[in-house]
Enzyme design. Structure first.
Site, PDB file in Angstrom:
ATOM      1  N   GLU A 132       1.106  -1.132  -0.176  1.00  0.00           N
ATOM      2  CA  GLU A 132      -0.291   0.089   0.107  1.00  0.00           C
ATOM      3  C   GLU A 132       1.224   1.129  -0.110  1.00  0.00           C
ATOM      4  O   GLU A 132       1.702   1.465   1.213  1.00  0.00           O
ATOM      5  CB  GLU A 132      -0.697  -0.388   1.124  1.00  0.00           C
ATOM      6  CG  GLU A 132      -2.514   0.740   1.188  1.00  0.00           C
ATOM      7  CD  GLU A 132      -1.801   2.374   1.632  1.00  0.00           C
ATOM      8  OE1 GLU A 132      -1.754   3.214   0.988  1.00  0.00           O
ATOM      9  OE2 GLU A 132      -2.282   2.229   2.317  1.00  0.00           O
ATOM     10  N   CYS A 184      -2.344   8.656   2.734  1.00  0.00           N
ATOM     11  CA  CYS A 184      -1.751   8.296   1.803  1.00  0.00           C
ATOM     12  C   CYS A 184      -3.516   7.925   0.699  1.00  0.00           C
ATOM     13  O   CYS A 184      -3.367   8.706  -0.574  1.00  0.00           O
ATOM     14  CB  CYS A 184      -1.515   6.313   1.537  1.00  0.00           C
ATOM     15  SG  CYS A 184      -3.039   5.458   3.210  1.00  0.00           S
TER      16      CYS A 184
END
Ligand code: ADP
Length: 487
Positions: free
Chosen positions: A256, A290
């Site tokens: 990720e 993110c």
């Protein structure tokens, strides 16, 4: 060392958790409070010897008491742990707030989210199963979902407690053991969570935590020959390196790696709902998220009004230390601050306009690593501020004329983590949901309030594999096919 910011008895052990014991390391690392630019505490500095011992302990635990725990028992433990996390929320949130600098209300909701992961996966532990497959009449064929074994987990500093929840709960629910390398910049909540896990009777070696530098403990863990799965959350650059190392040993990975997520604002959007969400989507955790909505694509017809209203909203955004619960806290470090300031200076030199800025609270710490929220317009096509993850409270605005151009701009990125679409037009909602290249698309909302239940992960440079939701549970298991010939 006494902490100027937190009472000493709040701080977790300055040690690594290996095989159920807290092990001190010869060297320690200093931890800073980013809102004050001042010393906060120390953490252990693990090297390959400690990582080796932790992986070994995790292996032994696979065949120990943990092996005898049924899926239901694991679920019961996870549920009890969620209760323990909630009971300790005040202390955990104080650690998270001081260590990351984030506003206290965000820290509290991060701890609540951590507990929710454990509760969600507690319920999932005994509900994940294989299938039977119709085959020849003289066969019975089934699939078994088995744990990988030792899961290495390398996590970042922006949401330590939440990411601990999403990785550790899913891995333990499915019967794995874990060696977790938290980020050196912020991991006090993780160490406290590990302490709670021991207190709650998790068998020794099932969860091991090896704090330290990425280049030492992180690199040693990623390259360890005895890990069976690796999940990494962090920057694309480090993620690429870690994935290469894992590939050498055919260790499966979940990566990720961040994003440059667009919010698409059409002229029929409900701006009263959309604009506050657009602002929240970029200032949450000072933009160090993110899934931050760091690009705003706005339809020409409403662009002037949107920019006017966003200017008012940005100019009202206040930065302060976490305890003050302002709109925005500091960046994590002096390095992160100067990196962002350099990018912003370069952008202005190349003609990008800062249309609006937030402000610093009066009397706020001048040593903290603050960068006020900024709204960027008049950005040349393909400019780095449209392509690179800045990891700060900076929103880059572009205009589009129609749906086709909006889609083209949305997908003009190497990343693909999230997108927001704001329109009342049903056909357009579905066309864009299908057309946008990203792991998540939110329509008339952004982020679905964290969405513990919702699979999350990227395409392209944002990474691969899915965490969160039931999909996250599956990704901590591997499938075995059993074909039984019974005649
Ligand atoms: P950032 O640049 O935002 O600090 P990183 O991707 O470098 O993010 O860090 C995310 C996590 O990866 C942290 O726990 C960090 O210590 C770890 N890490 C950094 N470098 C390496 C490496 N070479 N190998 C393994 N882990 C690393």
């Amino acid at each position: 060392m006494p902490s100027p910011i937190l009472p000493l008895d709040t701080l977790p052990p300055v040690a690594a958790l290996i095989g159920g014991r807290w092990v001190e390391t010869p060297q320690k690392l200093a931890v800073e409070a980013p809102a004050y630019g001042a010393a906060l505490s120390h953490i252990a500095r693990c090297q390959s010897a400690e990582v080796d011992a932790a992986v070994c302990a995790a292996h032994q635990a696979l065949v120990g008491e943990w092996f005898d725990w049924t899926a239901r028992r694991r679920g019961e433990w996870l549920a009890a742990f969620a209760v323990a996390v909630e009971a300790d929320q005040g202390r955990l949130a104080a650690l998270e707030c001081a260590d990351t600098g984030k506003p206290m209300n965000q820290a509290r909701s991060d701890i609540a989210a951590c507990a929710r992961y454990f509760r969600f996966y507690a319920g999932g532990a005994d509900k994940l199963h294989g299938e039977t497959i119709p085959f020849e009449h003289d066969f019975t064929v089934m699939t078994l979902r088995e744990p990988y074994g030792v899961c290495a987990q390398i996590i970042p500093w922006n949401y330590p407690a939440q990411i601990f929840g999403r990785c550790v709960a899913a891995a333990l629910a499915t019967g794995n053991t874990v060696v977790l390398k938290p980020a050196e910049q912020a991991c006090l909540s993780v160490l406290r969570l590990a302490e709670l896990a021991v207190e709650q009777g998790l068998p020794p070696g099932v969860l091991n935590v090896v704090p330290g530098l990425g280049s030492e403990a992180g690199a040693a863990l990623a390259a360890h020959p005895d890990i069976d799965h690796l999940s990494f959350t962090g920057s694309p650059e480090t993620g690429t390196r870690v994935a290469q190392v894992a590939a050498e040993q055919h260790v499966p990975t979940t990566m990720e790696l961040g994003g440059k997520s667009p919010q698409l604002l059409f002229d029929d959007a409900d701006l009263d709902v959309a604009l506050p969400a657009v602002v929240r989507g970029i200032i949450q955790n000072a933009g160090q998220t993110c899934s931050a909505g760091s690009r705003l694509l706005v339809q020409e017809e409403i662009a002037e009004r949107v920019l006017r209203e966003l200017t008012t909203r940005f100019e009202a955004l206040c930065c302060d230390v976490g305890e003050a619960d302002a709109d925005c806290g500091p960046l994590i470090s002096a390095a992160q601050k100067s990196r962002l300031e350099e990018r912003l200076a370069e952008a202005q030199d190349s003609g990008v306009r800062v249309l609006a800025r937030g402000y610093m609270a009066e009397g706020a710490s001048t040593r903290g690593h603050f960068v006020v929220p900024q709204l960027l317009t008049e950005i040349p096509d393909g400019h780095p501020v449209l392509r690179e993850e800045l990891f700060g409270p900076v929103l880059a605005v572009q205009r589009f004329s129609d749906e086709a151009e909006a889609l083209c701009l949305a997908n003009d990125t190497d990343f693909g983590l999230c997108a927001g679409v704001w329109t009342q037009n049903g056909g357009r909602q579905l066309r864009l949901a299908r057309g946008i290249c990203s792991g998540q698309v939110f329509i008339n909302n952004y982020g679905a309030a964290g969405g513990v239940e919702l699979p999350f992960g990227g395409v392209g440079r944002s990474g691969h594999g899915r965490e969160k939701g039931f999909e996250g549970l599956r990704s901590y298991t591997r499938l075995k096919t059993v074909a039984l010939h019974h005649g």
